[in-house]
Design an enzyme around this catalytic site. Structure first.
Site, short mmCIF file in Angstrom:
data_model
loop_
_atom_site.label_atom_id
_atom_site.label_comp_id
_atom_site.label_asym_id
_atom_site.label_seq_id
_atom_site.Cartn_x
_atom_site.Cartn_y
_atom_site.Cartn_z
N GLY A 1 47.70 34.57 43.92
CA GLY A 1 46.71 34.86 42.89
C GLY A 1 46.65 36.31 42.45
O GLY A 1 45.57 36.86 42.25
N VAL B 1 37.73 43.01 46.07
CA VAL B 1 36.60 43.77 46.63
C VAL B 1 35.46 42.83 47.02
O VAL B 1 34.43 43.29 47.51
CB VAL B 1 36.12 44.87 45.66
N HIS C 1 41.85 47.80 48.25
CA HIS C 1 41.10 48.38 47.13
C HIS C 1 39.62 48.55 47.45
O HIS C 1 38.80 48.69 46.54
CB HIS C 1 41.29 47.53 45.87
N TYR D 1 28.88 48.09 39.10
CA TYR D 1 29.18 47.64 40.46
C TYR D 1 27.96 47.01 41.14
O TYR D 1 28.11 46.08 41.94
CB TYR D 1 29.78 48.78 41.30
P1 OAD Z 1 44.61 39.95 37.85
O1 OAD Z 1 43.40 39.55 37.07
O2 OAD Z 1 45.50 41.00 37.31
O3 OAD Z 1 45.52 38.69 38.09
C1 OAD Z 1 45.00 37.46 38.57
C2 OAD Z 1 46.15 36.49 38.72
O4 OAD Z 1 45.63 35.31 39.31
C3 OAD Z 1 46.83 36.10 37.41
O5 OAD Z 1 48.25 36.15 37.59
C4 OAD Z 1 46.37 34.64 37.20
O6 OAD Z 1 47.37 33.84 36.58
C5 OAD Z 1 46.13 34.18 38.61
N1 OAD Z 1 45.13 33.13 38.73
C6 OAD Z 1 44.02 32.93 37.97
N2 OAD Z 1 43.35 31.86 38.41
C7 OAD Z 1 44.03 31.36 39.47
C8 OAD Z 1 43.84 30.25 40.36
N3 OAD Z 1 42.80 29.44 40.25
N4 OAD Z 1 44.76 30.05 41.33
C9 OAD Z 1 45.83 30.89 41.46
N5 OAD Z 1 46.06 31.93 40.67
C10 OAD Z 1 45.17 32.18 39.68
O7 OAD Z 1 44.07 40.34 39.30
P2 OAD Z 1 44.82 41.17 40.44
O8 OAD Z 1 46.27 40.91 40.45
O9 OAD Z 1 44.06 40.91 41.69
O10 OAD Z 1 42.37 46.99 41.11
O11 OAD Z 1 44.54 42.65 39.98
C11 OAD Z 1 45.03 43.68 40.77
C12 OAD Z 1 44.13 44.87 40.70
O12 OAD Z 1 43.92 45.25 39.34
C13 OAD Z 1 42.72 44.65 41.20
O13 OAD Z 1 42.58 44.73 42.58
C14 OAD Z 1 41.97 45.75 40.53
C15 OAD Z 1 42.52 45.56 39.14
O14 OAD Z 1 42.41 46.61 38.31
C16 OAD Z 1 41.46 47.96 41.27
O15 OAD Z 1 40.30 47.81 40.99
C17 OAD Z 1 42.02 49.23 41.84
#
Ligand code: OAD
Length: 230
Positions: free
Chosen positions: A171, A89, A105, A52
């Site tokens: 996203g 974060v 988060h 981190y």
């Molecule tokens: P993910 O990495 O799971 O998903 C990211 C999403 O963004 C995917 O569906 C991609 O297709 C999309 N993406 C990537 N680049 C993009 C762009 N330029 N424009 C639009 N979309 C794009 O991330 P999160 O959904 O945020 O939790 O993950 C959710 C949680 O899982 C996080 O907050 C974290 C993680 O474990 C904790 O740490 C508790």
């Protein structure tokens, strides 16, 4: 019109902040469970702190993009009618000017003391175990929510979803609950739902409408639509 926007790692991807699931389940080379659980922190605090600390330091090298800026413009125009709920974060929403942001988060640039419970802004490393400015205990942890922990501000989020006319997910892969359940909740309360994502997410079919493309293109276009009226 009341709007709730849920953002995930995809909105910061074009700023250079890595997403979680696009790299094959690895998180900057680490297995998520090795760094993002209370058990990992108890077993190997130094590894977790170093991870981190590196991510916190990396925030100095990134900047908000057009998608963050578009949401800040929307807030400037509609004020309290917009709430941004982010799973991120990083602090890119705030740096682009958004003020009504809920970090469900937690935040990299904050620390929480396990001894006295105080949460405070924190820009420096934690791995050398600095004392808590409030109580002096060497018991600070990153103020981020780990797997198995309850996200922050769920009451406020649910209340906002209950009042929303429009829910927009930007996203996020829809893989992590309770955030991923927001679309169902918002729809059940009567909101229209829209997904803006690079590709269809796990829960795409739950949305009234889903648009695919990079956030820096889709978000400014959507904000322009909202601001130009029905
Ligand atoms: P993910 O990495 O799971 O998903 C990211 C999403 O963004 C995917 O569906 C991609 O297709 C999309 N993406 C990537 N680049 C993009 C762009 N330029 N424009 C639009 N979309 C794009 O991330 P999160 O959904 O945020 O939790 O993950 C959710 C949680 O899982 C996080 O907050 C974290 C993680 O474990 C904790 O740490 C508790």
């Amino acid at each position: 019109m009341r709007i709730v926007v849920l953002t995930g790692a995809g909105i910061s991807a074009e700023s250079g902040v890595p997403t979680f699931r696009d790299a094959g389940g690895l998180w900057e080379g680490h297995q998520v469970e090795d760094v993002a659980t209370p058990e990992a922190f108890a077993a190997q605090p130094h590894v977790v702190h170093s991870f981190y600390d590196a991510r916190r330091a990396a925030l100095r090298d990134v900047a908000p993009n057009d998608a963050h800026r578009a949401l800040a413009r929307l807030e400037a125009a509609v004020g309290d009618d917009l709430l941004v709920v982010t799973q991120n974060v990083d602090d890119l929403h705030e740096r682009s000017g958004s003020r009504r942001v809920v970090h469900m988060h937690g935040e990299l640039r904050a620390a929480r003391c396990l001894a006295c419970g105080v949460r405070q802004p924190w820009l420096d490393p934690l791995s050398h175990l600095p004392p808590c400015p409030r109580c002096g205990a060497a018991a600070l942890r990153p103020d981020v929510v780990w797997f198995g922990e309850v996200p922050y501000d769920m009451d406020r989020i649910e209340e906002a979803l209950g009042e929303a006319d429009l829910f927009v997910s930007i996203g996020t892969s829809g893989a992590v609950y309770p955030a991923a359940g927001s679309v169902r909740l918002a729809a059940a309360y009567g909101a229209r739902t829209l997904e803006l994502n690079l590709e269809p997410s796990v829960g795409s079919s739950m949305f009234d409408e889903a648009r695919q493309g990079p956030a820096t293109r889709l978000v400014p276009a959507w904000v322009a639509e909202v601001l130009s009226g029905p």
